[in-house]
Design an enzyme around this catalytic site. Structure first.
Site, PDB file in Angstrom:
ATOM      1  N   PRO A   1      82.352  -9.828  14.246  1.00  0.00           N
ATOM      2  CA  PRO A   1      81.919  -9.733  15.635  1.00  0.00           C
ATOM      3  C   PRO A   1      82.432  -8.498  16.381  1.00  0.00           C
ATOM      4  CG  PRO A   1      83.552 -11.459  15.373  1.00  0.00           C
ATOM      5  CD  PRO A   1      83.151 -11.036  13.996  1.00  0.00           C
ATOM      6  N   ASN A   2      81.537  -7.947  17.163  1.00  0.00           N
ATOM      7  CA  ASN A   2      81.800  -6.819  18.066  1.00  0.00           C
ATOM      8  C   ASN A   2      81.945  -5.469  17.370  1.00  0.00           C
ATOM      9  OD1 ASN A   2      81.830  -8.510  20.425  1.00  0.00           O
ATOM     10  ND2 ASN A   2      83.819  -9.257  19.715  1.00  0.00           N
TER      11      ASN A   2
ATOM     12  N   ARG B   1      83.470   1.123  21.735  1.00  0.00           N
ATOM     13  CA  ARG B   1      84.376   0.003  21.999  1.00  0.00           C
ATOM     14  C   ARG B   1      85.843   0.458  21.949  1.00  0.00           C
ATOM     15  NH1 ARG B   1      85.843  -4.924  17.805  1.00  0.00           N
ATOM     16  NH2 ARG B   1      87.150  -6.075  19.243  1.00  0.00           N
TER      17      ARG B   1
ATOM     18  N   TYR C   1      90.127   1.743  18.475  1.00  0.00           N
ATOM     19  CA  TYR C   1      89.256   1.710  17.290  1.00  0.00           C
ATOM     20  C   TYR C   1      88.659   3.059  16.906  1.00  0.00           C
ATOM     21  CZ  TYR C   1      89.662  -3.284  18.136  1.00  0.00           C
ATOM     22  OH  TYR C   1      90.170  -4.543  18.318  1.00  0.00           O
TER      23      TYR C   1
ATOM     24  N   ASN D   1      85.898  -6.931   7.079  1.00  0.00           N
ATOM     25  CA  ASN D   1      86.580  -6.851   8.375  1.00  0.00           C
ATOM     26  C   ASN D   1      86.024  -7.998   9.199  1.00  0.00           C
ATOM     27  OD1 ASN D   1      87.728  -6.397  10.825  1.00  0.00           O
ATOM     28  ND2 ASN D   1      87.240  -4.206  10.929  1.00  0.00           N
TER      29      ASN D   1
ATOM     30  N   ALA E   1      87.649 -10.588  15.022  1.00  0.00           N
ATOM     31  CA  ALA E   1      88.390 -11.676  15.674  1.00  0.00           C
ATOM     32  C   ALA E   1      88.425 -12.951  14.832  1.00  0.00           C
ATOM     33  CB  ALA E   1      87.775 -11.964  17.041  1.00  0.00           C
TER      34      ALA E   1
ATOM     35  N   HIS F   1      91.524 -14.191  12.847  1.00  0.00           N
ATOM     36  CA  HIS F   1      92.632 -14.936  13.450  1.00  0.00           C
ATOM     37  C   HIS F   1      92.266 -16.380  13.777  1.00  0.00           C
ATOM     38  CE1 HIS F   1      93.838 -10.785  13.729  1.00  0.00           C
ATOM     39  NE2 HIS F   1      92.884 -10.521  14.605  1.00  0.00           N
TER      40      HIS F   1
ATOM     41  N   GLU G   1      90.789  -7.482   2.722  1.00  0.00           N
ATOM     42  CA  GLU G   1      90.684  -7.590   4.189  1.00  0.00           C
ATOM     43  C   GLU G   1      91.004  -6.223   4.789  1.00  0.00           C
ATOM     44  OE1 GLU G   1      92.845 -10.856   6.048  1.00  0.00           O
ATOM     45  OE2 GLU G   1      93.412  -9.551   7.702  1.00  0.00           O
TER      46      GLU G   1
ATOM     47  N   HIS H   1      91.194  -3.742   8.475  1.00  0.00           N
ATOM     48  CA  HIS H   1      91.169  -3.602   9.934  1.00  0.00           C
ATOM     49  C   HIS H   1      91.334  -2.133  10.275  1.00  0.00           C
ATOM     50  CE1 HIS H   1      91.401  -7.886  10.431  1.00  0.00           C
ATOM     51  NE2 HIS H   1      92.371  -7.899   9.531  1.00  0.00           N
ATOM     52  N   LEU H   2      90.611  -1.716  11.285  1.00  0.00           N
ATOM     53  CA  LEU H   2      90.784  -0.355  11.789  1.00  0.00           C
ATOM     54  C   LEU H   2      92.169  -0.196  12.403  1.00  0.00           C
ATOM     55  CD1 LEU H   2      87.332  -0.667  13.320  1.00  0.00           C
ATOM     56  CD2 LEU H   2      87.851   1.357  11.964  1.00  0.00           C
TER      57      LEU H   2
ATOM     58  N   ARG I   1      99.962  -5.234  17.299  1.00  0.00           N
ATOM     59  CA  ARG I   1      99.227  -5.554  18.529  1.00  0.00           C
ATOM     60  C   ARG I   1      99.670  -6.931  19.070  1.00  0.00           C
ATOM     61  NH1 ARG I   1      93.046  -4.467  17.722  1.00  0.00           N
ATOM     62  NH2 ARG I   1      93.150  -4.768  19.988  1.00  0.00           N
TER      63      ARG I   1
ATOM     64  N   ARG J   1      97.094 -11.628  17.101  1.00  0.00           N
ATOM     65  CA  ARG J   1      96.448 -10.880  16.001  1.00  0.00           C
ATOM     66  C   ARG J   1      97.346 -10.780  14.764  1.00  0.00           C
ATOM     67  NH1 ARG J   1      91.972  -8.540  18.693  1.00  0.00           N
ATOM     68  NH2 ARG J   1      92.498  -8.078  20.851  1.00  0.00           N
TER      69      ARG J   1
HETATM   70  C1  DQA Z   1      89.947  -5.628  14.083  1.00  0.00           C
HETATM   71  C2  DQA Z   1      91.225  -6.265  14.644  1.00  0.00           C
HETATM   72  C3  DQA Z   1      90.921  -7.631  15.241  1.00  0.00           C
HETATM   73  O1  DQA Z   1      92.116  -8.202  15.772  1.00  0.00           O
HETATM   74  C4  DQA Z   1      89.913  -7.512  16.359  1.00  0.00           C
HETATM   75  O2  DQA Z   1      89.569  -8.786  16.852  1.00  0.00           O
HETATM   76  C5  DQA Z   1      88.706  -6.757  15.968  1.00  0.00           C
HETATM   77  C6  DQA Z   1      88.849  -5.562  15.129  1.00  0.00           C
HETATM   78  C7  DQA Z   1      90.198  -4.196  13.562  1.00  0.00           C
HETATM   79  O3  DQA Z   1      89.387  -3.718  12.778  1.00  0.00           O
HETATM   80  O4  DQA Z   1      91.179  -3.559  13.946  1.00  0.00           O
HETATM   81  O5  DQA Z   1      87.591  -7.049  16.422  1.00  0.00           O
HETATM   82  O6  DQA Z   1      89.511  -6.411  12.975  1.00  0.00           O
END
Ligand code: DQA
Length: 146
Positions: free
Chosen positions: A9-10, A17, A22, A74, A77, A80, A98, A100-101, A107, A111
């Protein structure tokens, strides 16, 4: 070798964003760079982004039958929150990384916990788009691509 690259998501909003966290690269560009590296390393990448947890669960669940050898995820959210994604990774039993950027450990506290990490081969976080490239290199080394 065929690798499933999933973004949650997102992440479709990457580029605009929260660029301080990011970066400014779009998801499309990240996928293009990862796919290009895949070609060099001898594997084919298929990428999907979804904001819907169940869609991600279904894509993971059908990955083996669809001929995938490994997964880069990735979960954003859902990392978590999602027992369902964790169970899907466990159930399909393919090597998964897994990514993450951002460095989620540096953080907010919510998270710091990943439901998914314990069922993955490994986790790469904090290197921006390079997290994806490093994950691909790690997965290809594990799968002996080429
Ligand atoms: C993320 C880290 C997550 O905590 C966050 O909710 C994201 C992006 C990252 O790529 O850093 O949406 O997965």
């Amino acid at each position: 070798m065929k690798i499933l690259l999933l973004n949650g998501p997102n992440l479709q909003l990457l580029g605009s964003r929260e660029p301080g966290i990011y970066g400014t690269m779009t998801l499309e560009k990240i996928v293009a760079e990862t796919t290009a590296l895949g070609k060099e390393l001898g594997c084919e990448i298929e990428a999907f982004q979804s904001n819907i947890e169940g869609e991600l669960v279904s894509l993971i669940g059908s990955a083996r039958n669809n001929g995938f050898d490994g997964i880069i995820l990735n979960a954003a959210a859902y990392t978590h929150t999602s027992v369902a994604l964790r169970d899907a990774i466990s159930a399909v039993a393919l090597p998964a990384v897994e990514v993450h950027l951002s460095n989620t450990a540096a953080r907010e506290e919510f998270r710091h916990h990943s439901y998914i990490a314990p069922v993955c081969t490994g986790v790469i976080a904090g290197f921006g788009k390079d997290s994806y490239l490093l994950a691909l290199r790690a997965l290809c080394a594990k799968l002996n691509c080429k």
